[in-house]
Scaffold this active site. Structure first.
Site, PDB file in Angstrom:
ATOM      1  CB  SER A 182     -12.799 -20.434 -20.911  1.00 19.55           C
ATOM      2  OG  SER A 182     -13.418 -19.982 -19.738  1.00 19.55           O
ATOM      3  CG  HIS A 238     -14.421 -28.361 -21.204  1.00 17.96           C
ATOM      4  ND1 HIS A 238     -13.450 -27.939 -20.332  1.00 17.96           N
ATOM      5  CD2 HIS A 238     -15.287 -27.324 -21.329  1.00 17.96           C
ATOM      6  CE1 HIS A 238     -13.715 -26.710 -19.929  1.00 17.96           C
ATOM      7  NE2 HIS A 238     -14.832 -26.305 -20.528  1.00 17.96           N
TER       8      HIS A 238
END
Ligand SMILES: Cc1cc2nc3c(=O)[nH]c(=O)nc-3n(C[C@H](O)[C@H](O)[C@H](O)COP(=O)(O)OP(=O)(O)OC[C@H]3O[C@@H](n4cnc5c(N)ncnc54)[C@H](O)[C@@H]3O)c2cc1C
Length: 118
Positions: free
Chosen positions: A47, A51
């Site tokens: 994706s 993070h």
């Protein structure tokens, strides 16, 4: 060549990072990759999110590595001219009942050392 000090199987993100780290010590580090080029599997089909470490339990390995990795990834991108955007992330309570969860997430992120939350 029939012998090598280090052979890494898999040229994804992890294999390449290990090869990069070990190649400062050994000159014969080999990465064996099944696909035609390195980085063609999950590492370039994900994706694309850097993070923050907001969700993982405090003091877990995931939390520590994620927070440290976040900083290192931005540093790496800046140092090597890798295009990226620091967009931030909205975590939204879709109903009033979920708003308490936001407070808990904020505390979790703070415990993990995530910076810049508001
Ligand atoms: C849908 C999805 C979304 C994700 N989104 C994100 C995200 O937004 N942000 C994030 O940080 N992470 C994300 N991840 C996780 C991240 O992509 C992985 O943790 C990371 O890419 C794993 O890297 P890897 O090197 O272990 O695996 P891979 O990139 O899969 O590399 C493994 C390599 O080994 C090769 N290989 C396998 N077997 C052999 C063999 N026998 N011989 C030779 N070569 C072999 C494969 O061909 C492959 O190239 C996502 C993962 C998925 C699945």
């Amino acid at each position: 060549m029939e012998q090598a000090n280090v052979v890494i199987i898999g040229g994804g993100l992890v294999g390449c990072a290990i090869a990069e780290a070990l190649s400062s010590r050994w000159s014969d580090v080999f990465v064996l990759e099944a696909l035609p080029k390195i980085g063609m599997a999950a590492s370039s089909r994900n994706s694309g999110i850097i993070h923050s470490g907001l969700y993982y339990p405090p003091e877990s390995l995931k939390a520590r590595l994620c927070v440290r990795g976040n900083k290192l990834t931005y540093e790496f991108c800046a140092a090597h001219g890798v295009p990226h955007r620091k967009t931030g992330k909205l975590v939204v309570a879709a109903a009033l009942a979920e708003s308490e969860e936001l407070v808990a997430l904020m505390k979790n992120g703070e415990a993990n050392g995530v910076e810049g939350m508001r």
